[in-house]
Design a protein around this motif. Structure first.
Motif, short mmCIF file in Angstrom:
data_model
loop_
_atom_site.label_atom_id
_atom_site.label_comp_id
_atom_site.label_asym_id
_atom_site.label_seq_id
_atom_site.Cartn_x
_atom_site.Cartn_y
_atom_site.Cartn_z
N GLY A 69 6.38 -3.69 -7.84
CA GLY A 69 6.84 -3.88 -6.47
C GLY A 69 5.96 -3.16 -5.47
N ALA A 70 5.50 -1.97 -5.83
CA ALA A 70 4.64 -1.19 -4.94
C ALA A 70 3.29 -1.88 -4.72
CB ALA A 70 4.44 0.22 -5.52
N LEU A 71 2.78 -2.54 -5.75
CA LEU A 71 1.53 -3.29 -5.57
C LEU A 71 1.69 -4.42 -4.56
CD1 LEU A 71 0.10 -3.49 -9.22
CD2 LEU A 71 -0.89 -2.30 -7.24
N PHE A 72 2.86 -5.05 -4.57
CA PHE A 72 3.14 -6.09 -3.59
C PHE A 72 3.20 -5.48 -2.18
CE2 PHE A 72 6.54 -9.07 -1.73
CZ PHE A 72 5.59 -9.93 -1.22
N TYR A 73 3.82 -4.32 -2.05
CA TYR A 73 3.88 -3.64 -0.76
C TYR A 73 2.47 -3.25 -0.30
CZ TYR A 73 5.67 -0.44 2.81
OH TYR A 73 5.96 0.19 4.00
N LEU A 74 1.63 -2.79 -1.22
CA LEU A 74 0.24 -2.48 -0.92
C LEU A 74 -0.48 -3.73 -0.40
CD1 LEU A 74 -2.18 -0.33 -2.96
CD2 LEU A 74 -2.85 -2.65 -2.41
N ALA A 75 -0.26 -4.86 -1.08
CA ALA A 75 -0.90 -6.11 -0.66
C ALA A 75 -0.47 -6.52 0.75
CB ALA A 75 -0.57 -7.22 -1.65
N GLY A 76 0.79 -6.27 1.07
CA GLY A 76 1.28 -6.59 2.41
C GLY A 76 0.57 -5.79 3.49
N PHE A 77 0.38 -4.51 3.25
CA PHE A 77 -0.34 -3.67 4.21
C PHE A 77 -1.81 -4.10 4.29
CE2 PHE A 77 3.05 -0.77 4.98
CZ PHE A 77 2.69 -0.07 6.12
N ALA B 10 10.97 6.64 -2.53
CA ALA B 10 10.78 5.92 -1.26
C ALA B 10 9.56 6.45 -0.51
CB ALA B 10 12.03 6.05 -0.40
N GLY B 11 9.36 7.75 -0.53
CA GLY B 11 8.18 8.33 0.11
C GLY B 11 6.89 7.88 -0.56
N ASN B 12 6.92 7.79 -1.88
CA ASN B 12 5.75 7.28 -2.60
C ASN B 12 5.47 5.83 -2.23
OD1 ASN B 12 4.75 9.47 -4.06
ND2 ASN B 12 6.36 9.26 -5.58
N ALA B 13 6.52 5.06 -1.98
CA ALA B 13 6.32 3.66 -1.58
C ALA B 13 5.55 3.60 -0.27
CB ALA B 13 7.68 2.96 -1.44
N LEU B 14 5.90 4.43 0.68
CA LEU B 14 5.17 4.45 1.95
C LEU B 14 3.71 4.84 1.74
CD1 LEU B 14 7.85 6.01 4.30
CD2 LEU B 14 7.03 3.66 4.28
N SER B 15 3.48 5.79 0.86
CA SER B 15 2.10 6.20 0.57
C SER B 15 1.30 5.04 -0.03
CB SER B 15 2.09 7.38 -0.41
OG SER B 15 2.72 8.49 0.17
N ILE B 16 1.91 4.29 -0.91
CA ILE B 16 1.23 3.14 -1.52
C ILE B 16 0.89 2.11 -0.45
CG2 ILE B 16 1.52 1.20 -3.14
CD1 ILE B 16 1.07 3.86 -4.56
N GLY B 17 1.81 1.86 0.47
CA GLY B 17 1.53 0.93 1.56
C GLY B 17 0.34 1.37 2.39
N LEU B 18 0.26 2.65 2.68
CA LEU B 18 -0.86 3.16 3.47
C LEU B 18 -2.18 3.04 2.71
CD1 LEU B 18 0.83 6.21 5.20
CD2 LEU B 18 0.30 3.96 6.17
N THR C 184 -7.41 0.43 2.19
CA THR C 184 -8.25 -0.47 1.39
C THR C 184 -8.77 -1.63 2.24
OG1 THR C 184 -6.94 0.10 -0.55
CG2 THR C 184 -8.28 -1.87 -0.73
N ALA C 185 -8.03 -2.00 3.26
CA ALA C 185 -8.46 -3.08 4.15
C ALA C 185 -9.44 -2.58 5.20
CB ALA C 185 -7.26 -3.72 4.83
#
Length: 182
Positions: free
Chosen positions: A21-29, A142-150, A155-156
């Motif tokens: 799920g976190a990889l998907f959130y990363l892809a969204g960012f 949840a905090g780690n999820a935000l870090s993954i998004g960033l 990466t972009a």
């Protein structure tokens, strides 16, 4: 006699599922920031001005915002597995549509699909976290999820620019679309 009660899934499995799920959130960012790095390529290929580029980039945000309330409802009714799976599928297809489009309309539709589909990532990831992890570490997860998004946003930036200097933008974005589908 003591019995060992399983109070939840094994932590390695929980982190693996959460990681998907976190990889998907990363892809969204990543998708959110990517057009800012590809400005010249997009303006040239679609024969658009800076305002056209702003519109193309903005389509992501229009659908992202529109999906915020339905996302919460969908997370409760469908559950995180179905929601995140559907989101990944639509995001991957939207990314491929964007990357393979030769006309502005289709590229815009791709961006619209990307934005609406990745809008489910964070809420789905939080719902997933509440199901797979003990309550005492929910805030940490949840905090780690935000870090993954960033990390996706970073990466972009320079890494994407490096890839665009090496490969055509369509190849790079097609690859990200295929990765999202996988």
């Amino acid at each position: 006699m003591e019995t060992n009660k399983l109070t939840g899934p094994p932590m390695t499995l929980a982190w693996f599922i959460w990681g998907l799920g976190a990889l998907f959130y990363l892809a969204g960012f990543f998708q959110r920031v990517a057009p800012a790095v590809m400005t010249q390529e997009l303006m040239q290929d679609f024969h658009i001005s800076a305002s056209g580029l702003g519109h193309l980039s903005g389509l992501y945000f229009y659908s992202y915002v529109a999906m915020q309330i339905p996302t919460g409802i969908l997370a409760d009714t469908l559950g995180p597995r179905k929601l995140l799976t559907a989101g990944c599928m639509v995001a991957g297809m939207g990314t491929l549509l964007f990357a393979l489009s030769t006309q502005f309309f289709w590229a815009g539709l791709g961006r619209l699909l990307i934005g609406g589909s990745v809008a489910v990532a964070f809420v789905g990831l939080l719902k997933l976290s509440s199901s797979w992890f003990p309550k005492k570490i929910y805030a940490f997860v949840a905090g780690n999820a935000l870090s993954i998004g960033l990390i996706g946003a970073v990466t972009a930036g320079p890494p994407l620019r490096f890839l665009l200097d090496t490969f055509a933008w369509r190849q790079v974005i097609t690859t990200t679309g295929l990765m999202t589908l996988a």
